[in-house]
Design a protein around this motif. Structure first.
Motif, PDB file in Angstrom:
ATOM      1  N   ASP A   1       0.847  -1.187   0.000  1.00 15.61           N
ATOM      2  CA  ASP A   1       0.000   0.000   0.000  1.00 15.61           C
ATOM      3  C   ASP A   1       0.888   1.245   0.000  1.00 15.61           C
ATOM      4  OD1 ASP A   1      -1.868   1.949   0.258  1.00 15.61           O
ATOM      5  OD2 ASP A   1      -2.826   1.151   2.051  1.00 15.61           O
ATOM      6  N   LEU A   2       1.155   1.771  -1.194  1.00 17.63           N
ATOM      7  CA  LEU A   2       1.983   2.955  -1.305  1.00 17.63           C
ATOM      8  C   LEU A   2       1.282   4.195  -0.769  1.00 17.63           C
ATOM      9  CD1 LEU A   2       3.971   2.944  -4.663  1.00 17.63           C
ATOM     10  CD2 LEU A   2       4.858   3.266  -2.366  1.00 17.63           C
ATOM     11  N   ALA A   3      -0.024   4.143  -0.625  1.00 18.86           N
ATOM     12  CA  ALA A   3      -0.763   5.317  -0.174  1.00 18.86           C
ATOM     13  C   ALA A   3      -0.815   5.422   1.345  1.00 18.86           C
ATOM     14  CB  ALA A   3      -2.188   5.282  -0.723  1.00 18.86           C
ATOM     15  N   TRP A   4      -0.463   4.344   2.072  1.00 20.84           N
ATOM     16  CA  TRP A   4      -0.639   4.373   3.516  1.00 20.84           C
ATOM     17  C   TRP A   4       0.179   5.488   4.165  1.00 20.84           C
ATOM     18  CZ3 TRP A   4       1.965   4.107   8.126  1.00 20.84           C
ATOM     19  CH2 TRP A   4       1.174   3.904   9.266  1.00 20.84           C
ATOM     20  N   LEU A   5       1.455   5.586   3.823  1.00 22.97           N
ATOM     21  CA  LEU A   5       2.309   6.593   4.445  1.00 22.97           C
ATOM     22  C   LEU A   5       1.899   8.018   4.049  1.00 22.97           C
ATOM     23  CD1 LEU A   5       4.653   7.060   6.351  1.00 22.97           C
ATOM     24  CD2 LEU A   5       6.212   6.863   4.398  1.00 22.97           C
ATOM     25  N   PRO A   6       1.626   8.306   2.761  1.00 24.20           N
ATOM     26  CA  PRO A   6       1.136   9.655   2.437  1.00 24.20           C
ATOM     27  C   PRO A   6      -0.161  10.011   3.144  1.00 24.20           C
ATOM     28  CG  PRO A   6       1.873   8.537   0.453  1.00 24.20           C
ATOM     29  CD  PRO A   6       1.902   7.521   1.547  1.00 24.20           C
ATOM     30  N   ASN A   7      -1.059   9.045   3.283  1.00 20.49           N
ATOM     31  CA  ASN A   7      -2.306   9.317   3.992  1.00 20.49           C
ATOM     32  C   ASN A   7      -2.057   9.622   5.465  1.00 20.49           C
ATOM     33  OD1 ASN A   7      -3.828   8.999   1.691  1.00 20.49           O
ATOM     34  ND2 ASN A   7      -4.399   6.890   2.121  1.00 20.49           N
ATOM     35  N   LEU A   8      -1.131   8.890   6.080  1.00 20.88           N
ATOM     36  CA  LEU A   8      -0.752   9.197   7.453  1.00 20.88           C
ATOM     37  C   LEU A   8      -0.163  10.599   7.523  1.00 20.88           C
ATOM     38  CD1 LEU A   8      -0.279   8.312  10.424  1.00 20.88           C
ATOM     39  CD2 LEU A   8       1.986   7.512   9.694  1.00 20.88           C
ATOM     40  N   GLY A   9       0.631  10.955   6.518  1.00 17.95           N
ATOM     41  CA  GLY A   9       1.229  12.288   6.495  1.00 17.95           C
ATOM     42  C   GLY A   9       0.193  13.381   6.472  1.00 17.95           C
ATOM     43  N   TYR A  10      -0.843  13.207   5.685  1.00 18.81           N
ATOM     44  CA  TYR A  10      -1.892  14.211   5.606  1.00 18.81           C
ATOM     45  C   TYR A  10      -2.697  14.292   6.906  1.00 18.81           C
ATOM     46  CZ  TYR A  10      -6.475  16.170   4.558  1.00 18.81           C
ATOM     47  OH  TYR A  10      -7.641  16.897   4.605  1.00 18.81           O
ATOM     48  N   LEU A  11      -2.945  13.148   7.529  1.00 21.93           N
ATOM     49  CA  LEU A  11      -3.803  13.098   8.713  1.00 21.93           C
ATOM     50  C   LEU A  11      -3.051  13.335  10.022  1.00 21.93           C
ATOM     51  CD1 LEU A  11      -5.926   9.986   7.703  1.00 21.93           C
ATOM     52  CD2 LEU A  11      -6.710  12.359   7.756  1.00 21.93           C
ATOM     53  N   ALA A  12      -1.718  13.397   9.969  1.00 22.59           N
ATOM     54  CA  ALA A  12      -0.920  13.437  11.197  1.00 22.59           C
ATOM     55  C   ALA A  12      -1.266  14.627  12.077  1.00 22.59           C
ATOM     56  CB  ALA A  12       0.567  13.460  10.851  1.00 22.59           C
ATOM     57  N   LYS A  13      -1.603  15.765  11.489  1.00 26.90           N
ATOM     58  CA  LYS A  13      -1.913  16.937  12.311  1.00 26.90           C
ATOM     59  C   LYS A  13      -3.189  16.725  13.122  1.00 26.90           C
ATOM     60  CE  LYS A  13      -4.548  19.365   8.727  1.00 26.90           C
ATOM     61  NZ  LYS A  13      -4.612  20.557   7.860  1.00 26.90           N
ATOM     62  N   PHE A  14      -4.086  15.837  12.641  1.00 30.64           N
ATOM     63  CA  PHE A  14      -5.313  15.532  13.371  1.00 30.64           C
ATOM     64  C   PHE A  14      -5.077  14.486  14.458  1.00 30.64           C
ATOM     65  CE2 PHE A  14      -6.598  16.548   8.968  1.00 30.64           C
ATOM     66  CZ  PHE A  14      -7.401  17.654   9.199  1.00 30.64           C
ATOM     67  N   MET A  15      -3.966  13.753  14.353  1.00 29.67           N
ATOM     68  CA  MET A  15      -3.710  12.624  15.244  1.00 29.67           C
ATOM     69  C   MET A  15      -2.351  12.797  15.922  1.00 29.67           C
ATOM     70  SD  MET A  15      -4.975   9.431  12.866  1.00 29.67           S
ATOM     71  CE  MET A  15      -3.577   9.627  11.758  1.00 29.67           C
ATOM     72  N   PRO A  16      -2.229  13.709  16.864  1.00 31.10           N
ATOM     73  CA  PRO A  16      -0.925  13.934  17.484  1.00 31.10           C
ATOM     74  C   PRO A  16      -0.439  12.720  18.265  1.00 31.10           C
ATOM     75  CG  PRO A  16      -2.661  15.029  18.726  1.00 31.10           C
ATOM     76  CD  PRO A  16      -3.296  14.545  17.453  1.00 31.10           C
ATOM     77  N   VAL A  17       0.870  12.578  18.311  1.00 26.43           N
ATOM     78  CA  VAL A  17       1.471  11.580  19.192  1.00 26.43           C
ATOM     79  C   VAL A  17       1.223  12.040  20.619  1.00 26.43           C
ATOM     80  CG1 VAL A  17       3.619  10.498  19.934  1.00 26.43           C
ATOM     81  CG2 VAL A  17       3.214  10.951  17.491  1.00 26.43           C
ATOM     82  N   LEU A  18       0.694  11.146  21.438  1.00 20.89           N
ATOM     83  CA  LEU A  18       0.313  11.469  22.809  1.00 20.89           C
ATOM     84  C   LEU A  18       1.275  10.818  23.803  1.00 20.89           C
ATOM     85  CD1 LEU A  18      -3.520  10.890  22.295  1.00 20.89           C
ATOM     86  CD2 LEU A  18      -2.364  13.109  22.494  1.00 20.89           C
ATOM     87  N   PRO A  19       1.389  11.365  25.023  1.00 24.74           N
ATOM     88  CA  PRO A  19       2.372  10.850  25.992  1.00 24.74           C
ATOM     89  C   PRO A  19       1.928   9.553  26.656  1.00 24.74           C
ATOM     90  CG  PRO A  19       1.159  12.693  26.942  1.00 24.74           C
ATOM     91  CD  PRO A  19       0.704  12.587  25.516  1.00 24.74           C
ATOM     92  N   SER A  20       2.665   8.486  26.410  1.00 28.42           N
ATOM     93  CA  SER A  20       2.311   7.191  27.008  1.00 28.42           C
ATOM     94  C   SER A  20       2.562   7.179  28.509  1.00 28.42           C
ATOM     95  CB  SER A  20       3.094   6.056  26.334  1.00 28.42           C
ATOM     96  OG  SER A  20       4.492   6.214  26.520  1.00 28.42           O
ATOM     97  N   HIS A  21       3.471   8.022  29.007  1.00 28.83           N
ATOM     98  CA  HIS A  21       3.722   8.031  30.453  1.00 28.83           C
ATOM     99  C   HIS A  21       2.561   8.665  31.214  1.00 28.83           C
ATOM    100  CE1 HIS A  21       5.254  11.961  29.135  1.00 28.83           C
ATOM    101  NE2 HIS A  21       5.244  12.382  30.392  1.00 28.83           N
ATOM    102  N   ILE A  22       1.602   9.263  30.501  1.00 22.24           N
ATOM    103  CA  ILE A  22       0.398   9.800  31.132  1.00 22.24           C
ATOM    104  C   ILE A  22      -0.829   8.981  30.772  1.00 22.24           C
ATOM    105  CG2 ILE A  22      -1.170  11.793  31.227  1.00 22.24           C
ATOM    106  CD1 ILE A  22       1.254  13.585  30.878  1.00 22.24           C
ATOM    107  N   LEU A  23      -0.918   8.544  29.526  1.00 19.86           N
ATOM    108  CA  LEU A  23      -2.135   7.888  29.035  1.00 19.86           C
ATOM    109  C   LEU A  23      -1.965   6.399  28.765  1.00 19.86           C
ATOM    110  CD1 LEU A  23      -3.240  10.640  26.462  1.00 19.86           C
ATOM    111  CD2 LEU A  23      -4.164  10.262  28.760  1.00 19.86           C
ATOM    112  N   GLY A  24      -0.794   5.880  28.951  1.00 19.26           N
ATOM    113  CA  GLY A  24      -0.525   4.501  28.563  1.00 19.26           C
ATOM    114  C   GLY A  24      -1.353   3.457  29.284  1.00 19.26           C
ATOM    115  N   ASP A  25      -1.752   3.723  30.533  1.00 18.13           N
ATOM    116  CA  ASP A  25      -2.511   2.742  31.308  1.00 18.13           C
ATOM    117  C   ASP A  25      -4.010   3.037  31.327  1.00 18.13           C
ATOM    118  OD1 ASP A  25      -0.191   1.349  31.988  1.00 18.13           O
ATOM    119  OD2 ASP A  25       0.181   2.632  33.730  1.00 18.13           O
ATOM    120  N   VAL A  26      -4.455   3.996  30.557  1.00 16.35           N
ATOM    121  CA  VAL A  26      -5.869   4.366  30.563  1.00 16.35           C
ATOM    122  C   VAL A  26      -6.639   3.460  29.608  1.00 16.35           C
ATOM    123  CG1 VAL A  26      -7.556   6.193  30.149  1.00 16.35           C
ATOM    124  CG2 VAL A  26      -5.282   6.763  31.068  1.00 16.35           C
ATOM    125  N   PRO A  27      -7.638   2.717  30.069  1.00 20.83           N
ATOM    126  CA  PRO A  27      -8.436   1.881  29.172  1.00 20.83           C
ATOM    127  C   PRO A  27      -9.119   2.740  28.109  1.00 20.83           C
ATOM    128  CG  PRO A  27      -8.866   1.328  31.473  1.00 20.83           C
ATOM    129  CD  PRO A  27      -8.071   2.590  31.483  1.00 20.83           C
TER     130      PRO A  27
END
Length: 540
Positions: free
Chosen positions: A169-195
């Motif tokens: 899927d050559l489109a997977w990475l470009p699609n992630l690139g476009y959507l990345a601003k909507f899906m920020p990387v979040l801190p696992s040391h704060i949210l990692g244990d939250v169901p």
């Protein structure tokens, strides 16, 4: 446009004191404090939770460093990754984090943060984005509850994330690139244990106490403003403006805010106001050719199912006239009426219909289709399309001239969706929809026209279905050769050109205005005004 219910925050949230002056920030310290005025915005959002709200992308770029960003030239870059690669078989994506990336509390940003965040966004029970970045090995088992993790997401070390795709899927990475601003990387040391079933209500999303972008969230006053302060632990640089207030103001006072000095930037100037605002002493206006069309989508059934009728509707509307008269020329009209505007390599330049204003051709097509002039069409209208009333009135008159009676009914998104879902669409033949910047990969259009994605089980609101088109999208994503991919997508867009799924009225320019002493602001094709916010400076 969110396709799921928003059920999050409805009250003000603050990380500071509760006795904030309700009249807003003092504009006297503009050198270290910047006031930005706009209609709506983060303080007006129903929710500040990225999993469920797709209108926060630009704002979240102030708080987070996304995996990828898109600059004003529509080029992809990253302040969080050192590199990103795709394997020869196009099934493995490898992301390498920068060594010095840290959270605002100085905790390192690691692969655990990325994997936790992607796992959340891949869970359809809580995320709008699950279908947009799906196709990862083990995702189905995780969603079904037969696995505790997504096996296709692994971390060989703290700085490396490996994503294994189910198929090439050559489109997977470009699609992630476009959507990345909507899906920020979040801190696992704060949210990692939250169901996950408790995640969306977590207090983290009311204050964002720890982020990894150029700014920190200091205060939110519901329906008034958001206050940001510079994050001095930002690993990608140093924000030059210490405080930013993003204010929610009424449309009719936007330019007055700038003229009086109460605001130093207004994020969206209407085309009708652009020339006047530009004449204000000490004000600079910037414009970028837009990348998101303003359209009326056409339900693919009933009296307008025949492609000849749909073609006639596009021919009948003086789209360039609407652009020139209503938007003062601050727009472009795609002649081929294809929603996908970039990248250019994917668009066919031959064997396509150019829909110049031609009412005679519209009448010919309607005659060929056996059109009954007594047919009454109902189009629901709401603000999502962003087309001014004057433009709708012109279009309505144009259609009437060729024998298409188009009644406009005031509606809203929820009512329209309900009519589509419960009534099979018999009540409505069309509705407005604006937005959609498909500059990273053309296959992003597929989610709106996939035979297997009829709403409410997907984003295909109009029940458009062409199995040949679906096959082209799928083939294009799997094809590793770029020249061959271009040929495949050319064929896909020729289908959409011949059987329109929508009437693209125009693509409106993105216009911003600011105090001339504010340097570094760049209008963005998608309206992402904050994409380079850390580079802004104030110069007397």
């Amino acid at each position: 446009m969110a396709l799921t219910a928003l059920a999050m925050l409805a009250t003000a949230c603050t990380s500071g004191t509760d006795d904030l002056d309700s009249e807003g920030p003092d504009p006297s310290s503009a050198r270290s404090t910047l006031e930005i005025a706009g209609v709506g915005g983060p303080s007006d959002a129903t929710s500040l939770v990225p999993h469920q709200e797709d209108g926060l992308g630009s704002f979240l770029e102030t708080l987070f460093t996304p995996l990828f960003q898109i600059d004003a030239a529509n080029e992809t870059y990253s302040n969080l990754l050192d590199s990103w690669t795709v394997s020869d078989d196009v099934q493995t994506v490898t992301l390498k984090l920068k060594e010095d990336a840290v959270w605002s509390d100085e905790t390192p940003v690691t692969s655990a943060d990325v994997i936790m965040s992607l796992t959340q966004y891949l869970d359809p029970a809580i995320s709008l984005w699950a279908g947009r970045i799906g196709g990862i090995v083990g995702q189905a088992a995780y969603v079904e509850g037969t696995a505790d993790s997504i096996t296709g997401l692994t971390a060989p070390d703290d700085r490396t994330v490996v994503v294994q795709l189910e198929q090439p899927d050559l489109a997977w990475l470009p699609n992630l690139g476009y959507l990345a601003k909507f899906m920020p990387v979040l801190p696992s040391h704060i949210l990692g244990d939250v169901p996950h079933d408790q995640l969306l209500a977590h207090e983290y999303f009311t204050t964002y106490p720890v982020t990894n972008g150029p700014y920190l969230l200091d205060e939110v006053v519901r329906d008034q403003y958001v206050k940001l302060v510079a994050n001095h632990n930002w690993s990608a640089g140093e924000a030059q403006i210490e405080e930013i207030f993003i204010k929610n103001v009424a449309t009719d006072v936007l330019s007055a805010q700038l003229e009086s000095g109460e605001s130093q930037l207004i994020t969206a100037v209407s085309p009708e106001e652009a020339d006047r605002v530009g004449s204000i002493d000490g004000v600079e206006v910037q414009s970028a050719t837009g990348a998101a069309p303003n359209s009326w989508w056409l339900m693919n059934y009933g009296p307008i199912k025949d492609p000849r009728v749909r073609q006639a509707m596009v021919y009948a509307i003086d789209r360039q006239g609407i652009c020139d008269q209503v938007l003062q020329g601050h727009c472009t009209v795609p002649a081929a009426n294809n929603r996908q505007l970039a990248p250019e390599w994917s668009l066919p330049t031959d064997d396509v219909i150019e829909y110049d204003y031609d009412p005679d051709r519209a009448r010919e097509l309607l005659d060929e289709a056996g059109w009954d002039p007594g047919t009454e069409l109902t189009f629901f209208a709401f603000d999502a399309g962003g087309i001014p009333d004057a433009g709708i009135e012109i279009a309505q008159a144009n259609l009437a001239e060729v024998g298409i009676n188009w009644s406009i009914v005031d509606s809203d998104v929820a009512t329209t969706f309900e009519a589509i879902e419960t009534g099979g669409g018999a009540e409505v033949q069309g509705f407005p929809l604006g937005g959609g910047n498909f500059v990273t990969d053309p296959s992003q259009v597929a989610v709106y026209a996939d035979c297997d994605a009829f709403f409410p089980n997907g984003s295909n609101l109009i029940h458009y279905c062409d199995p040949a088109l679906d096959e082209l999208w799928d083939t294009g994503r799997r094809e590793p050769d770029q020249a061959r991919r271009a040929e495949i997508y050319h064929d896909a867009f020729r289908i959409l050109n011949e059987n329109p799924m929508e009437i693209i009225f125009y693509v409106q320019d993105q216009i911003v205005a600011h105090d001339a002493r504010l340097q570094g602001v760049q209008a963005h094709p998608s309206g992402d005004i904050y994409w380079n916010v850390a580079e802004w400076t104030w110069e007397e």
